[in-house]
Motif scaffolding. Structure first.
Motif, PDB file in Angstrom:
ATOM      1  N   THR A 167       0.843  -1.210   0.000  1.00 40.44           N
ATOM      2  CA  THR A 167       0.000   0.000   0.000  1.00 40.44           C
ATOM      3  C   THR A 167       0.870   1.248   0.000  1.00 40.44           C
ATOM      4  OG1 THR A 167      -1.767  -1.128   1.198  1.00 40.44           O
ATOM      5  CG2 THR A 167      -1.770   1.280   1.258  1.00 40.44           C
ATOM      6  N   TYR A 168       1.876   1.246   0.859  1.00 39.70           N
ATOM      7  CA  TYR A 168       2.792   2.379   0.910  1.00 39.70           C
ATOM      8  C   TYR A 168       3.604   2.493  -0.374  1.00 39.70           C
ATOM      9  CZ  TYR A 168       7.166   4.820   1.757  1.00 39.70           C
ATOM     10  OH  TYR A 168       8.248   5.641   1.624  1.00 39.70           O
ATOM     11  N   GLN A 169       4.182   1.403  -0.802  1.00 39.26           N
ATOM     12  CA  GLN A 169       5.031   1.423  -1.990  1.00 39.26           C
ATOM     13  C   GLN A 169       4.260   1.927  -3.205  1.00 39.26           C
ATOM     14  OE1 GLN A 169       8.269   0.647  -2.265  1.00 39.26           O
ATOM     15  NE2 GLN A 169       8.671  -0.138  -0.212  1.00 39.26           N
ATOM     16  N   ASN A 170       3.047   1.450  -3.370  1.00 45.54           N
ATOM     17  CA  ASN A 170       2.238   1.872  -4.521  1.00 45.54           C
ATOM     18  C   ASN A 170       1.842   3.337  -4.430  1.00 45.54           C
ATOM     19  OD1 ASN A 170       2.364  -0.712  -5.581  1.00 45.54           O
ATOM     20  ND2 ASN A 170       0.373  -1.347  -4.738  1.00 45.54           N
ATOM     21  N   ALA A 171       1.515   3.783  -3.206  1.00 46.35           N
ATOM     22  CA  ALA A 171       1.123   5.183  -3.023  1.00 46.35           C
ATOM     23  C   ALA A 171       2.287   6.114  -3.340  1.00 46.35           C
ATOM     24  CB  ALA A 171       0.633   5.409  -1.597  1.00 46.35           C
ATOM     25  N   LEU A 172       3.475   5.782  -2.858  1.00 47.16           N
ATOM     26  CA  LEU A 172       4.635   6.621  -3.115  1.00 47.16           C
ATOM     27  C   LEU A 172       4.940   6.678  -4.611  1.00 47.16           C
ATOM     28  CD1 LEU A 172       7.027   8.312  -2.127  1.00 47.16           C
ATOM     29  CD2 LEU A 172       8.299   6.172  -1.780  1.00 47.16           C
ATOM     30  N   ALA A 173       4.946   5.534  -5.273  1.00 47.67           N
ATOM     31  CA  ALA A 173       5.227   5.500  -6.710  1.00 47.67           C
ATOM     32  C   ALA A 173       4.188   6.310  -7.484  1.00 47.67           C
ATOM     33  CB  ALA A 173       5.259   4.060  -7.199  1.00 47.67           C
ATOM     34  N   ARG A 174       2.934   6.187  -7.068  1.00 54.30           N
ATOM     35  CA  ARG A 174       1.868   6.938  -7.736  1.00 54.30           C
ATOM     36  C   ARG A 174       2.048   8.437  -7.559  1.00 54.30           C
ATOM     37  NH1 ARG A 174      -3.371   8.919  -6.630  1.00 54.30           N
ATOM     38  NH2 ARG A 174      -4.886   8.478  -8.300  1.00 54.30           N
ATOM     39  N   ASN A 175       2.360   8.857  -6.331  1.00 57.21           N
ATOM     40  CA  ASN A 175       2.553  10.284  -6.064  1.00 57.21           C
ATOM     41  C   ASN A 175       3.667  10.869  -6.917  1.00 57.21           C
ATOM     42  OD1 ASN A 175       0.586  10.050  -4.124  1.00 57.21           O
ATOM     43  ND2 ASN A 175       1.998  10.112  -2.382  1.00 57.21           N
ATOM     44  N   LEU A 176       4.789  10.176  -6.986  1.00 54.31           N
ATOM     45  CA  LEU A 176       5.924  10.689  -7.753  1.00 54.31           C
ATOM     46  C   LEU A 176       5.610  10.730  -9.245  1.00 54.31           C
ATOM     47  CD1 LEU A 176       8.912   8.972  -5.881  1.00 54.31           C
ATOM     48  CD2 LEU A 176       8.005  11.282  -5.593  1.00 54.31           C
ATOM     49  N   ARG A 177       4.915   9.729  -9.732  1.00 53.26           N
ATOM     50  CA  ARG A 177       4.540   9.723 -11.147  1.00 53.26           C
ATOM     51  C   ARG A 177       3.593  10.885 -11.473  1.00 53.26           C
ATOM     52  NH1 ARG A 177      -0.010   7.615 -13.145  1.00 53.26           N
ATOM     53  NH2 ARG A 177      -0.315   6.242 -11.334  1.00 53.26           N
TER      54      ARG A 177
END
Length: 542
Positions: free
Chosen positions: A424-434
């Protein structure tokens, strides 16, 4: 508006969020207000002096570092009871100043910061007699073992660490309904233009202290808006650097993917000077490795009064519209940009605006729990909390001092989060940066071949409301904050005597460009003026 709604608003166009001691811990000097501070302001010999002017005065023998330090200490003693901006002053400041004066005589000056007194936000470690508390009584006895890396850099440049400033406790990441500028240790900080108005946060004391001429310059920190918001509401320049340009080691954290320190000053030139001394690769902060070959040792070489000529600047209209009077000021600012030769691309749009507010909050919760627990492992035995869970319990046990106005809902949410390995965290961070980088700021810059984007930094300061919390209007900090890209705010005018700023932001490592553009705008507009310390808005117009 609560803190969670604010994070959502920030992605749409909002701003995120001793005289030993000068005040008793937890005291608030809300009732102490002058009819105005014009007399005190006019009598202050160093008012509005720039870093280079102070340095020139020392070179010419008109002042010594000790004399400057004493003048600022006297200024703090006089005005801080009205402002609550400074938590404590450095008991060694005068001794350090005297040593730097002797060094100047014996060896010459180290550089433009030699003998310059600066203040630090009280979430930045100093390995001296001062405390580092994030404004919390739980850390009231915390004396850091060593300087934060950025403090080492400032001391090496010859700066005098004058003291620590008040802040929104835990950098405004404790409650949905907090009042910016309030801490259990220091009480409520007051806006120097209108004292019953809010200074914004979380670098509240740093913004107030610079604006009120309590120091030559100050350092703040930002996760989302915590440099640029108190800069705009206090009428000063604030520079939030690219993540990794300034080391995060030795700073009490919120979130490592967004946290950074930056200069808060009265001029763009002063911000460039301060930033020059703060950069450098730090082995204790892996993010700084990316700055190798991209950082500068002298950002003042980008100060160009004609720097707007030919620049392509995008106008992010999607961050306008929250206040008609702010929009009017922004139109005036845009006209200045045009007159100085800028090519305005109006409007431009961050196509992903509004899509990362929820996931930004999730990332901050995960990282806060992880990062704060890591920091608290380094504190000594005199500190009664070693984990976020301990801190939550401490606040409950000391509720009358720590929770008199608002709670700790954000702490409770963070405590429920798992490890940084969670998908959940990993996906959220990647999404935010993208969304904020490739599909956000970078996409907009590339589509329109822009040097930078401009937008209102925020609105005028609201009346401080300890019962209901902050009343944010709008702003533009979030895209640059979440992406880790630089953001520079400059005074753009006043609304009913309250300052408002304009923000310049762009891609990673674009500080030279932003400094060039913002300096040219500042020199053409010159909106900065010192505060008058009126108790209320009504009294300011009498």
């Amino acid at each position: 508006m609560n803190r969670r709604d604010f994070l959502h608003l920030s992605s749409l166009g909002g701003s995120f969020l001793a005289l030993a001691p000068l005040l008793p811990l937890g005291a608030c000097s809300c009732s102490s207000s002058p009819t105005s501070a014009t007399t005190a302001s006019e009598a202050f010999a160093l008012e509005e002096m720039t870093l280079l002017q102070l340095q020139e005065a020392m070179r010419e023998g008109r002042y010594t570092a000790r004399a400057l330090t004493q003048l600022y200490l006297d200024r703090i003693e006089e005005l801080n009871p009205k402002l609550n901006a400074v938590l404590e002053v450095n008991p060694e400041a005068l001794q350090i100043a005297e040593a730097l004066d002797q060094e100047r005589k014996d060896k010459g000056e180290r550089g433009p910061l030699h003998g310059i007194p600066v203040l630090l936000k009280d979430n930045i470690d100093t390995g001296d007699q001062m405390k580092t508390t994030a404004g919390s009584l739980a850390l009231a006895n915390h004396v850091a073992q060593k300087d934060a890396f950025l403090v080492q850099r400032l001391r090496e440049a010859g700066a005098i660490i004058l003291g620590k400033t008040n802040l929104s406790e835990w950098a405004n990441f404790r409650s949905d309904n907090s009042s910016s500028g309030w801490s259990g240790r220091g009480g409520q900080t007051h806006n120097p233009y209108i004292l019953d108005r809010n200074p914004c946060g979380s670098s509240s004391g740093s913004g107030v202290a610079v604006s009120a001429n309590l120091c030559a310059a100050a350092i703040g920190t930002e996760t989302d808006g915590s440099i640029v918001c108190p800069s705009t509401t206090n009428g000063v320049v604030g520079l939030k650097p690219t993540l990794g340009l300034v080391s995060r080691s030795g700073i009490i954290p919120i979130a490592h993917s967004q946290d950074t320190a930056g200069p808060m000053t009265r001029t763009v030139a002063d911000a460039a000077l301060m930033l020059s001394a703060m950069t450098g690769v730090d082995a204790a902060d892996e993010a700084t490795a990316a700055s190798n070959g991209k950082s500068q040792t002298d950002y003042t070489k980008f100060l160009d009064a004609k720097g707007l000529n030919g620049a392509r600047i995008g106008v992010a209209r999607q961050f306008f519209g929250f206040d008609a009077e702010v929009d009017e000021l922004m139109e005036d600012a845009l006209e200045v940009l045009r007159q100085q030769g800028a090519v305005l691309v109006d409007p431009v749009s961050l196509e992903t605006r509004g899509q990362w507010g929820r996931t930004e909050y999730d990332v901050l919760l995960y990282e806060f729990k992880h990062d704060l627990n890591a920091y608290l492992k380094t504190v000594g035995p005199d500190v009664p909390v070693k984990t976020l869970e301990d801190l939550i319990a401490y606040n409950k046990e000391h509720a009358s001092e720590e929770l008199p106005w608002f709670g700790q809902e954000t702490f409770l949410e963070a405590q429920k989060k798992g490890e940084l390995s969670d998908t959940t965290y990993q996906n959220a961070l990647a999404r935010n940066l993208r969304l904020t980088r490739d599909e956000g700021i970078d996409a907009t810059l590339q589509k329109h071949q822009l040097d930078a984007i401009v937008a209102p930094t925020g609105g005028p300061a609201w009346v401080t409301d300890l019962v209901n919390g902050d009343h944010f209007g709008g702003g533009s900090s979030s895209a640059a904050a979440v992406s880790g890209y630089p953001n520079l705010t400059v005074p753009a005018g006043f609304i009913h005597g309250l300052p408002v700023g304009i923000s310049f932001f762009s891609t990673a490592w674009s500080e030279p460009t932003l400094i060039r553009l913002a300096y040219a705008y500042e020199q053409a507009s010159k909106h900065r003026r010192p505060p008058q310390f009126f108790p209320t808005l009504e009294q300011s117009i009498k």
